[in-house]
Design a protein around this motif. Structure first.
Motif, short mmCIF file in Angstrom:
data_model
loop_
_atom_site.label_atom_id
_atom_site.label_comp_id
_atom_site.label_asym_id
_atom_site.label_seq_id
_atom_site.Cartn_x
_atom_site.Cartn_y
_atom_site.Cartn_z
N GLN A 257 0.80 -1.22 0.00
CA GLN A 257 0.00 0.00 0.00
C GLN A 257 0.84 1.27 0.00
O GLN A 257 0.31 2.36 -0.23
N GLY A 258 2.13 1.16 0.30
CA GLY A 258 2.95 2.37 0.32
C GLY A 258 4.26 2.17 1.06
O GLY A 258 4.66 1.05 1.37
N THR A 259 4.92 3.29 1.35
CA THR A 259 6.22 3.30 2.03
C THR A 259 6.07 3.98 3.38
O THR A 259 5.35 4.98 3.50
N VAL A 260 6.77 3.47 4.38
CA VAL A 260 6.69 4.03 5.73
C VAL A 260 8.04 4.64 6.10
O VAL A 260 9.09 4.02 5.92
N TYR A 261 8.00 5.88 6.62
CA TYR A 261 9.19 6.62 7.01
C TYR A 261 9.18 6.87 8.51
O TYR A 261 8.12 7.09 9.11
N LYS A 262 10.35 6.87 9.09
CA LYS A 262 10.49 7.25 10.49
C LYS A 262 10.64 8.76 10.57
O LYS A 262 11.32 9.38 9.76
N GLY A 263 10.00 9.37 11.55
CA GLY A 263 10.07 10.82 11.69
C GLY A 263 10.06 11.24 13.14
O GLY A 263 9.77 10.45 14.05
N ILE A 271 7.55 9.23 15.31
CA ILE A 271 6.35 8.80 14.58
C ILE A 271 6.75 7.94 13.39
O ILE A 271 7.92 7.89 12.99
N ALA A 272 5.77 7.27 12.84
CA ALA A 272 5.92 6.53 11.58
C ALA A 272 4.92 7.12 10.59
O ALA A 272 3.73 7.22 10.89
N VAL A 273 5.42 7.54 9.43
CA VAL A 273 4.57 8.19 8.42
C VAL A 273 4.42 7.25 7.24
O VAL A 273 5.41 6.86 6.59
N LYS A 274 3.18 6.87 6.96
CA LYS A 274 2.90 5.99 5.83
C LYS A 274 2.48 6.83 4.63
O LYS A 274 1.49 7.56 4.66
N LYS A 275 3.27 6.73 3.56
CA LYS A 275 3.00 7.47 2.33
C LYS A 275 2.38 6.51 1.31
O LYS A 275 3.03 5.57 0.84
N SER A 276 1.12 6.75 0.99
CA SER A 276 0.40 5.86 0.08
C SER A 276 1.00 5.92 -1.31
O SER A 276 1.59 6.93 -1.72
N LYS A 277 0.84 4.83 -2.07
CA LYS A 277 1.34 4.80 -3.44
C LYS A 277 0.49 5.64 -4.37
O LYS A 277 0.99 6.27 -5.30
N SER A 278 -0.81 5.66 -4.12
CA SER A 278 -1.72 6.40 -5.00
C SER A 278 -2.99 6.71 -4.23
O SER A 278 -3.19 6.24 -3.12
N VAL A 279 -3.83 7.52 -4.84
CA VAL A 279 -5.11 7.87 -4.24
C VAL A 279 -6.23 7.59 -5.25
O VAL A 279 -6.11 7.91 -6.43
N ASP A 280 -7.29 6.95 -4.78
CA ASP A 280 -8.46 6.65 -5.61
C ASP A 280 -9.50 7.74 -5.37
O ASP A 280 -10.15 7.78 -4.33
#
Length: 574
Positions: A257-263, A271-280
């Protein structure tokens, strides 16, 4: 002195001695008219009688420039030669020739002498040259050609003249020019940054609207219960700063579903930030409703959704950071210094079952995870389980028993009934949890090329082993060495029931949680706590459903599966 036009002369008697003469010599002088064309000299007595040339004695007459005559002191005899200036002009018939000459501005000029009709031309002051020649009059650079020019400051040549500029003025001009040279790029850069900020702000507003930001704000404001967490709307700048502009070094993992970054937020919170691959765009309403519901979940064994950012191109979800990795890592990449004991495995199974039971039954609207697997079960600093990654989760109205949708999941964990019918029910999560139980018992991966072809799928491999009475041949060494045989058999039978191909015969997650709690209570009666009471903030029915949640209906059995090789742990370090 006689000419064709005039007779001029002077009286050179002893009484008319001129101060210009020398040694007592008597002399006189007279001006010659401009119109003279030729001349002759004749000496006469005061009485008008002509004196022969030879009889004139030392008398003589000569032409001389008038200015020279008056500016020269005569203390001796005249020099052998004196200057004479010949002035000339052109007649009116030839004046047209001057029209072809290169004359500009006030470099020179002409005047007419009416008697006779003659044109006289000359260069004006500050110019030199010959007005009658093709090049005409040229400017004189007094600053270079006159070494004795009296100029305080810097001499600057001008057409026909020069100007003296004070050095103070030069300094002021230089400083002003320098300031201008610095200020102009700064102003240009400032204008550029202003335009960029305007464009970025406009783009953020467009993303916010497209990602359902306005709808989400409306939902959050409609929640009147002050005790319910609503989730925070983060700005893109906050997330960008927290993740160091989504630095590659901050990536915790990548999933379907996407990539997760540490912040890290400004207050120091990790925190952990989940960046979605796309938006419907067509599913914005559903996405907003489900995010609102998930943000209100505050179960001790569910990764907390802290907030969201909708100003970016794709939605960003902000979760609490879980530091100790995934269950998958501890089961399949074991650390010899930290043996994963049966006691820990049993506790983790109990915690995950309680979290899923809560999602299925304790919420006002049931939530189906749809991607339960060991890599989505994280361990915190106390090695307590946290169910994560709700990217594929769906909420279901209470009066609906199943959800028809595109098949999503991970090979090895996917409910075969769901795969065949595209109808996801709460029993589909139960099947996936059964695979996790089999992993905890055997230490085997859900799909393994190391096993025989018919045994590559852990679910079928585990069930067949039990049916053939070979359970203790496939159990993990840690389970065999430290587990009670009765406990192992109870949990194994529970896993087998969860893996029943027919969902109707599988237990519910509430039943699973209760059985595991019973096993846990018999092992540690003093530490036993019912998972249904381990809800920090929310009680049954406290999650609000705002508006109807539209269901995604598909006629075909579309499939979107993730292999274990493609999947990486999310919300935790790799």
């Amino acid at each position: 002195m006689v000419s064709a036009e005039a007779v001029v002369g002077c009286n050179c008697s002893s009484k008319s001695e001129s101060s210009r003469c020398f040694n007592g010599t008597t002399c006189c002088f007279t001006s010659i008219p401009n119109q003279i064309t030729s001349y002759s000299v004749e000496f006469q007595t005061p009485y008008g009688r002509a004196i022969a040339t030879r009889g004139a004695g030392c008398s003589y007459a000569f032409l001389v420039e008038e200015a020279w005559w008056f500016n020269t002191d005569f203390y001796s005899l005249l020099p052998s030669a004196v200057p004479v200036v010949l002035e000339w002009g052109i007649n009116s018939d030839d004046f047209e020739l001057l029209s072809n000459r290169n004359h500009t501005g006030n470099s020179g000029g002409c005047f007419w002498d009416l008697s006779p009709m003659t044109v006289y031309c000359s260069c004006n002051e500050g110019y030199k040259g010959n007005y009658y020649l093709p090049d005409g009059c040229q400017d004189v650079d007094e600053c270079k050609e006159d070494p004795y020019i009296n100029c305080r400051g810097k001499c600057v040549n001008r057409p026909g003249s020069y100007t003296c500029i004070d050095y103070k003025i030069i300094t002021i001009i230089g400083v002003s020019t320098g300031i201008g040279a610095i200020a102009l790029p700064l102003l240009s850069w400032g204008l550029y940054k202003y335009i960029v900020r305007r464009r970025v702000a406009k783009l953020k507003r467009q993303f916010f609207k497209r990602n359902g930001g306005l709808l989400l704000q409306q939902h959050l404001s409609s929640i009147e219960d002050s005790h319910v967490d609503k989730g925070k709307l983060f700005t893109s700048m906050e997330i960008d700063t927290a993740t160091d502009h989504f630095n590659e070094n901050r990536i915790l993992g990548r999933g379907g579903q996407g990539t997760v970054y540490k912040g890290m937020l400004l207050d120091g919170m990790i925190i952990a930030v989940k960046k979605s691959k796309s938006v419907d765009v067509g599913q914005v309403q559903q996405f907003v409703n489900e995010v609102v519901i998930l943000s209100q979940i505050n179960h001790r064994n569910v990764v907390k959704l802290l907030g969201f950012c909708l100003e970016s191109e794709v939605p960003l979800l902000v979760y609490e950071f879980i530091p100790n990795g995934t269950l998958y890592h501890y089961l399949h990449d074991p650390d010899e210094e930290f043996p994963f004991s049966w006691e820990i495995r049993l506790r983790i199974a109990n915690e995950v079952a309680g979290a899923l039971s809560y999602l299925h039954f304790a919420a006002a609207i049931p939530i189906h995870h749809r991607d339960i697997k060991s890599s989505n079960i994280l361990l915190d600093e106390k090695y307590q389980a946290k169910v994560a990654d709700f990217g594929a989760s769906k909420s279901l109205p209470i009066d609906q028993t199943h959800l028809t949708t595109m098949v999503r999941g991970t090979f090895g964990y996917l409910d075969p009934e769901y795969y065949q019918t595209s109808q996801f029910t709460d029993k589909s999560d139960v099947y996936s949890f059964g695979v996790v139980l089999a992993e905890l018992l055997t230490g085997e991966k859900p799909i393994s090329q190391l096993r025989a072809e018919e045994d590559r799928n852990l679910a079928s491999y585990f069930v067949i082993s039990m049916e053939e009475n070979r359970l203790f041949d496939v159990l993990d060494k840690e389970v065999l060495d430290h587990g009670e045989q009765e406990e192992i058999i109870v949990v194994s039978n529970l896993a087998k029931r969860c893996l029943n191909p027919n969902g109707r015969y599988r237990p519910t997650m509430k039943e699973v949680a209760m059985e595991l709690e019973q096993v846990q209570s018999q092992r540690n009666p003093t530490d036993f706590r019912q998972n249904e009471e381990e809800i920090d903030h929310i009680r049954t029915g406290s999650i609000h459903a705002s508006g109807a949640i539209p269901m995604l209906m598909r006629s075909g059995a579309e499939v979107e599966l993730t292999s274990m090789e493609e999947d990486q742990s999310l919300l935790s370090p790799r």
